[in-house]
Write an enzyme that holds these catalytic residues in place. Structure first.
Site, PDB file in Angstrom:
ATOM      1  N   ALA A   1      39.542  38.751  44.794  1.00  0.00           N
ATOM      2  CA  ALA A   1      38.422  39.794  45.036  1.00  0.00           C
ATOM      3  C   ALA A   1      39.197  40.940  44.417  1.00  0.00           C
ATOM      4  CB  ALA A   1      38.232  40.057  46.511  1.00  0.00           C
ATOM      5  N   LYS A   2      38.520  41.915  43.992  1.00  0.00           N
ATOM      6  CA  LYS A   2      39.126  43.308  43.685  1.00  0.00           C
ATOM      7  C   LYS A   2      38.076  44.425  44.166  1.00  0.00           C
ATOM      8  CE  LYS A   2      42.993  44.493  41.551  1.00  0.00           C
ATOM      9  NZ  LYS A   2      44.147  43.884  41.292  1.00  0.00           N
ATOM     10  N   GLY A   3      38.770  45.462  44.412  1.00  0.00           N
ATOM     11  CA  GLY A   3      37.709  46.517  44.594  1.00  0.00           C
ATOM     12  C   GLY A   3      38.144  47.711  43.555  1.00  0.00           C
TER      13      GLY A   3
END
Ligand code: GLU
Length: 434
Positions: free
Chosen positions: A116-118
């Site tokens: 995931a990444k934000g």
């Protein structure tokens, strides 16, 4: 095929070079290993993405909305895992590409975690501490429904650090009424962080360089000795680059050049890294450090060295400047610092590439240790953390060179095959719902 042409049925993601490069690398790995096309079809696009508006009141009283993202690329192996990036150029497609790299990284090193990444599209250097806190808290609240210790666990990335994680942990916990340290990693030690997490990425980068040097000798190729005859240049003097510089300095190997956004330093006899760090802490810039010549970032990338570590941001070695790069080993401390076309040229010249998903995996490995320690409420010594980190990195390095020699591929493709292979088996076992 041009540097950025990819074959996707969706047009939503296809706007950043980082994403396009990640898909091209996946495609090459899939072709080399003979991956079931139904699996690569699923891996080319993220599972889920949330785009949020993050309104905050600035210190001057006005309100401004920033754009925020959280992308979960694949969660077959476990909860999503990946950093939160504060950067003025970040966008949905780039975050999706970074999330995809996290999937392959976590799988490659054997973690029970997905990718995931934000990010928030903001220049963090323009925010006061109060504004940064408001932005981090409101962002956490907006993505609250898709994160959690069993769902998706953010961590620091470019532009964020342990303090941002403390604000995220507090916001998430306030909304539930009790402390939930497991929602983020890379936290301060005082609230459940792990010893050795802050240094883990830079430390892991240096472990992989040592393995690479040994590997080159073992196959009869000229490689650096990793002693005082070896020269290293580091692009990016932050959370990754500065730690790598310290570790390399301790090995008695010469760091001849370092740089950050403001410019760089060069000293052919080797920089005194502890002294440079002191200067940096006092002046908040490398500029003006007396015991070195000033160089630009472009000059740093052209320095003739044994080991080059691009440890800042993606897309710094491209088809435009690759012909001037002159190193035996390039260690991708950052995510995606070499574009695909540049990578091909470097590989054809025999440069040994340590791919990002292997090279900088130390960060997420110790993030995993932090998460595990937090779940058990039982904390390890720094020596235990470092020893376990070294073990996981050594196994991952060996796995990638074994795959590389099986398929006679480049190291980048071998690293992706190693990541995709485990994931492929897990996806086939779980099957397709419904
Ligand atoms: N941002 C780091 C990376 O790109 C660390 C991610 C994490 O610890 O979850 O690998």
């Amino acid at each position: 095929m041009s540097e950025t042409q990819v074959n996707l049925s969706s047009h939503l993601w296809d706007t950043s070079d980082l994403y396009k490069n990640a898909v091209l690398q996946l495609q090459e790995a899939a072709d080399t290993m003979g991956l079931d096309p139904n699996i690569s079809e699923r891996l080319k696009v993220p599972k889920r993405a949330l785009v949020v508006s993050v309104p905050i009141r600035l210190d001057d009283g006005s309100i401004r909305c920033f754009e925020g993202y959280r992308v979960q690329h694949n969660m077959t192996l476990g909860p999503g895992k990946g950093g939160v990036r504060f950067h003025p150029e970040v966008n949905l497609s780039e975050v999706a590409g970074l999330a995809m790299l996290m999937t392959f990284k976590c799988s490659l090193v054997g973690l029970p975690l997905g990718g995931a990444k934000g990010g928030i599209r903001v220049d963090p250097s323009k925010l006061s501490r109060q504004e940064a806190q408001a932005l981090t808290r409101r962002y956490t609240s907006e993505i609250n429904m898709i994160i959690g210790p069993d769902k998706d666990i953010p961590a620091p990335d470019v532009g964020t650090d342990a303090q941002h994680m403390a604000w995220m942990m507090d916001t998430y916990s306030q909304e539930r009424g009790f402390a939930i340290p497991g929602v983020v990693t890379g936290k301060p030690i005082e609230i459940g962080g792990s010893l050795g997490r802050a240094e883990s990425t830079g430390r892991g980068v240096v472990y992989t360089i040592q393995h690479a040097a040994k590997h080159l000798h073992s196959i009869g190729k000229p490689g650096p000795k990793m002693d005082s005859s070896t020269t290293v240049a580091i692009h990016g003097f932050g959370k990754v680059g500065a730690v790598a510089a310290q570790e390399i300095h301790q090995l008695n190997t010469k760091v001849v050049a370092v740089s950050d956004v403001g410019g760089g330093l060069y000293n052919k006899n080797g920089l005194n890294i502890p002294d440079v760090l002191k200067y940096m802490a006092k002046n908040r810039t490398l500029v003006g450090y007396p015991e070195a010549d000033a160089i630009t970032n472009d000059e740093l990338l052209r320095t003739h060295v044994d080991v080059l570590i691009p440890a800042a941001i993606d897309g710094v070695i491209t088809s435009k400047n690759v012909s001037t790069v002159n190193a035996t080993i390039i260690a991708e401390g950052a995510n995606g610092p070499i574009t695909n076309e540049a990578l091909k040229e470097l590989e054809s010249r025999g440069v040994f590439i340590i791919p990002d998903v292997l090279c900088n995996a130390g960060g997420v490995i110790v993030s995993y240790f932090e998460w595990v320690q937090g779940m058990q409420n039982f904390f390890w010594s720094e020596a235990e953390v470092n020893q376990k980190l070294a073990e996981v990195m050594a196994n991952a390095f060996k796995k990638v060179v074994d795959v590389q020699s099986t398929y006679k591929s480049g190291m980048k493709t071998a690293a992706l095959i190693s990541g995709v292979d485990r994931l492929n088996r897990a996806m086939l076992l779980r099957g397709l719902f419904p």
